[in-house]
Design a protein around this motif. Structure first.
Motif, short mmCIF file in Angstrom:
data_model
loop_
_atom_site.label_atom_id
_atom_site.label_comp_id
_atom_site.label_asym_id
_atom_site.label_seq_id
_atom_site.Cartn_x
_atom_site.Cartn_y
_atom_site.Cartn_z
N ARG A 257 0.83 -1.20 0.00
CA ARG A 257 0.00 0.00 0.00
C ARG A 257 0.87 1.26 0.00
O ARG A 257 0.61 2.21 -0.75
CB ARG A 257 -0.88 -0.03 1.25
N ALA A 258 1.93 1.26 0.83
CA ALA A 258 2.81 2.43 0.92
C ALA A 258 3.52 2.68 -0.41
O ALA A 258 3.65 3.82 -0.85
CB ALA A 258 3.83 2.21 2.04
N ILE A 259 3.96 1.59 -1.03
CA ILE A 259 4.67 1.73 -2.31
C ILE A 259 3.69 2.21 -3.40
O ILE A 259 3.99 3.15 -4.15
CB ILE A 259 5.32 0.39 -2.72
N MET A 260 2.51 1.62 -3.46
CA MET A 260 1.56 1.99 -4.50
C MET A 260 1.02 3.41 -4.32
O MET A 260 0.73 4.09 -5.30
CB MET A 260 0.40 0.97 -4.57
N ASP A 261 0.93 3.86 -3.07
CA ASP A 261 0.56 5.27 -2.84
C ASP A 261 1.54 6.19 -3.56
O ASP A 261 1.15 7.19 -4.17
CB ASP A 261 0.60 5.59 -1.33
N ARG A 262 2.83 5.83 -3.44
CA ARG A 262 3.85 6.68 -4.06
C ARG A 262 3.86 6.55 -5.58
O ARG A 262 4.11 7.51 -6.30
CB ARG A 262 5.22 6.33 -3.46
N VAL A 263 3.57 5.34 -6.04
CA VAL A 263 3.47 5.16 -7.50
C VAL A 263 2.33 6.01 -8.05
O VAL A 263 2.47 6.68 -9.08
CB VAL A 263 3.25 3.66 -7.84
N ARG A 264 1.21 6.02 -7.35
CA ARG A 264 0.06 6.83 -7.79
C ARG A 264 0.39 8.31 -7.75
O ARG A 264 0.09 9.06 -8.69
CB ARG A 264 -1.15 6.57 -6.88
N GLU A 265 1.05 8.73 -6.66
CA GLU A 265 1.27 10.16 -6.46
C GLU A 265 2.36 10.72 -7.38
O GLU A 265 2.25 11.84 -7.86
CB GLU A 265 1.64 10.41 -4.99
N HIS A 266 3.39 9.92 -7.63
CA HIS A 266 4.56 10.48 -8.34
C HIS A 266 4.82 9.86 -9.71
O HIS A 266 5.64 10.36 -10.47
CB HIS A 266 5.81 10.30 -7.47
N PHE A 267 4.17 8.76 -10.04
CA PHE A 267 4.49 8.06 -11.29
C PHE A 267 3.24 7.74 -12.10
O PHE A 267 3.18 6.72 -12.79
CB PHE A 267 5.29 6.79 -10.99
N ASP A 268 2.23 8.59 -11.97
CA ASP A 268 0.98 8.43 -12.73
C ASP A 268 0.36 7.06 -12.53
O ASP A 268 -0.29 6.53 -13.46
CB ASP A 268 1.24 8.66 -14.24
N GLY A 269 0.59 6.43 -11.41
CA GLY A 269 0.03 5.10 -11.16
C GLY A 269 0.67 4.01 -11.99
O GLY A 269 0.11 2.91 -12.11
N ASN A 270 1.83 4.29 -12.57
CA ASN A 270 2.48 3.33 -13.47
C ASN A 270 3.71 2.72 -12.79
O ASN A 270 4.75 3.37 -12.67
CB ASN A 270 2.89 4.07 -14.75
N PRO A 271 3.60 1.47 -12.32
CA PRO A 271 4.73 0.84 -11.61
C PRO A 271 6.00 0.78 -12.44
O PRO A 271 7.10 0.84 -11.89
CB PRO A 271 4.21 -0.57 -11.29
N LEU A 272 5.87 0.65 -13.77
CA LEU A 272 7.07 0.57 -14.61
C LEU A 272 7.89 1.86 -14.51
O LEU A 272 9.12 1.81 -14.38
CB LEU A 272 6.69 0.30 -16.07
N LYS A 273 7.20 3.01 -14.51
CA LYS A 273 7.92 4.29 -14.36
C LYS A 273 8.68 4.33 -13.03
O LYS A 273 9.81 4.82 -12.96
CB LYS A 273 6.92 5.45 -14.40
N PHE A 274 8.04 3.82 -12.02
CA PHE A 274 8.66 3.80 -10.68
C PHE A 274 9.93 2.93 -10.69
O PHE A 274 10.99 3.35 -10.21
CB PHE A 274 7.63 3.26 -9.68
N VAL A 275 9.82 1.74 -11.28
CA VAL A 275 10.97 0.83 -11.33
C VAL A 275 12.11 1.45 -12.13
O VAL A 275 13.28 1.42 -11.73
CB VAL A 275 10.54 -0.53 -11.94
N GLN A 276 11.75 2.06 -13.28
CA GLN A 276 12.80 2.68 -14.11
C GLN A 276 13.45 3.84 -13.37
O GLN A 276 14.66 4.05 -13.45
CB GLN A 276 12.18 3.15 -15.44
N TRP A 277 12.64 4.58 -12.63
CA TRP A 277 13.18 5.72 -11.88
C TRP A 277 14.18 5.24 -10.83
O TRP A 277 15.27 5.82 -10.66
CB TRP A 277 12.04 6.50 -11.22
N ILE A 278 13.84 4.17 -10.13
CA ILE A 278 14.76 3.61 -9.13
C ILE A 278 16.06 3.16 -9.80
O ILE A 278 17.17 3.48 -9.34
CB ILE A 278 14.11 2.42 -8.38
N ASP A 279 15.93 2.43 -10.90
CA ASP A 279 17.13 1.92 -11.59
C ASP A 279 18.01 3.08 -12.06
O ASP A 279 19.23 3.06 -11.87
CB ASP A 279 16.71 1.06 -12.80
N ASN A 280 17.39 4.10 -12.64
CA ASN A 280 18.16 5.25 -13.12
C ASN A 280 18.81 6.01 -11.97
O ASN A 280 19.96 6.44 -12.06
CB ASN A 280 17.25 6.20 -13.92
N THR A 281 18.06 6.16 -10.88
CA THR A 281 18.58 6.88 -9.72
C THR A 281 19.79 6.16 -9.14
O THR A 281 20.82 6.77 -8.82
CB THR A 281 17.48 7.02 -8.64
#
Ligand SMILES: [Zn+2]
Length: 183
Positions: free
Chosen positions: A146-170
């Motif tokens: 729930r905590a992770i998906m809240d952040r995916v919704r808030e910062h990555f347009d609800g798209n988990p792939l964007k979140f994963v790519q952002w972590i990898d790039n960071t």
């Protein structure tokens, strides 16, 4: 927080609210007997009682029983703790059974309170998802998602792939900054 109860010497009793025929310490008592003798009835701090998670029964200078507190019962102005005896393999048991009284404050009061390092891992804390509930771990079961998906919704347009790519790039950028090769 833990509480330590120090047993006096063996005394037969009548009309005991816990139905015991004696209180106090006798030689070679088992841990079960020490807990039965030690879990009540005591005058305890109303403020500290709800925060007590573990109980240690001490007699003749050594810890005779270690229990996890689950509840308490009131008997007039005194209380008796309910709980289960701990055994080998539990960090609180392994650290304190047979050891000297960990409450070394010079007080004659048989009831002593202490924060022990071994209990910290078991203390209730706020669930890190922000739901307002408390947990013995960082999150209640399932709430890390729930905590992770809240952040995916808030910062990555609800798209988990964007979140994963952002972590990898960071992480890759951080590796470059620190002079390490990205793995
Ligand atoms: Zn939660």
């Amino acid at each position: 927080m833990a509480v330590r109860f120090r047993l006096g010497s063996y005394t037969p009793v009548e009309g005991d609210p816990l139905g015991r025929s004696s209180v106090g310490f006798f030689p070679r008592m088992t841990e079960e007997e020490a807990w039965k003798a030690g879990r009540g009835c005591w005058k305890m701090s109303a403020e500290k009682l709800p925060r007590v998670r573990f109980a240690l029964v001490v007699a003749e200078g050594a810890v005779r029983a270690v229990a996890e507190v689950t509840d308490f019962t009131a008997h007039g102005d005194r209380v008796a703790l309910e709980g289960s005896l701990l055994g080998a393999g539990h960090p609180m048991y392994d650290a304190y059974i047979g050891q000297p009284d960990p409450v070394d404050n010079g007080s004659m009061n048989p009831v002593g309170y202490v924060a022990l390092p071994e209990e910290q891992q078991f203390l209730m804390r706020a669930c890190a998802c922000g739901c307002g509930a408390t947990s013995e771990r960082d999150f209640l079961p399932g709430h890390e998602t729930r905590a992770i998906m809240d952040r995916v919704r808030e910062h990555f347009d609800g798209n988990p792939l964007k979140f994963v790519q952002w972590i990898d790039n960071t992480l890759a950028s951080a590796a470059i900054v620190s002079g390490r090769q990205p793995s």
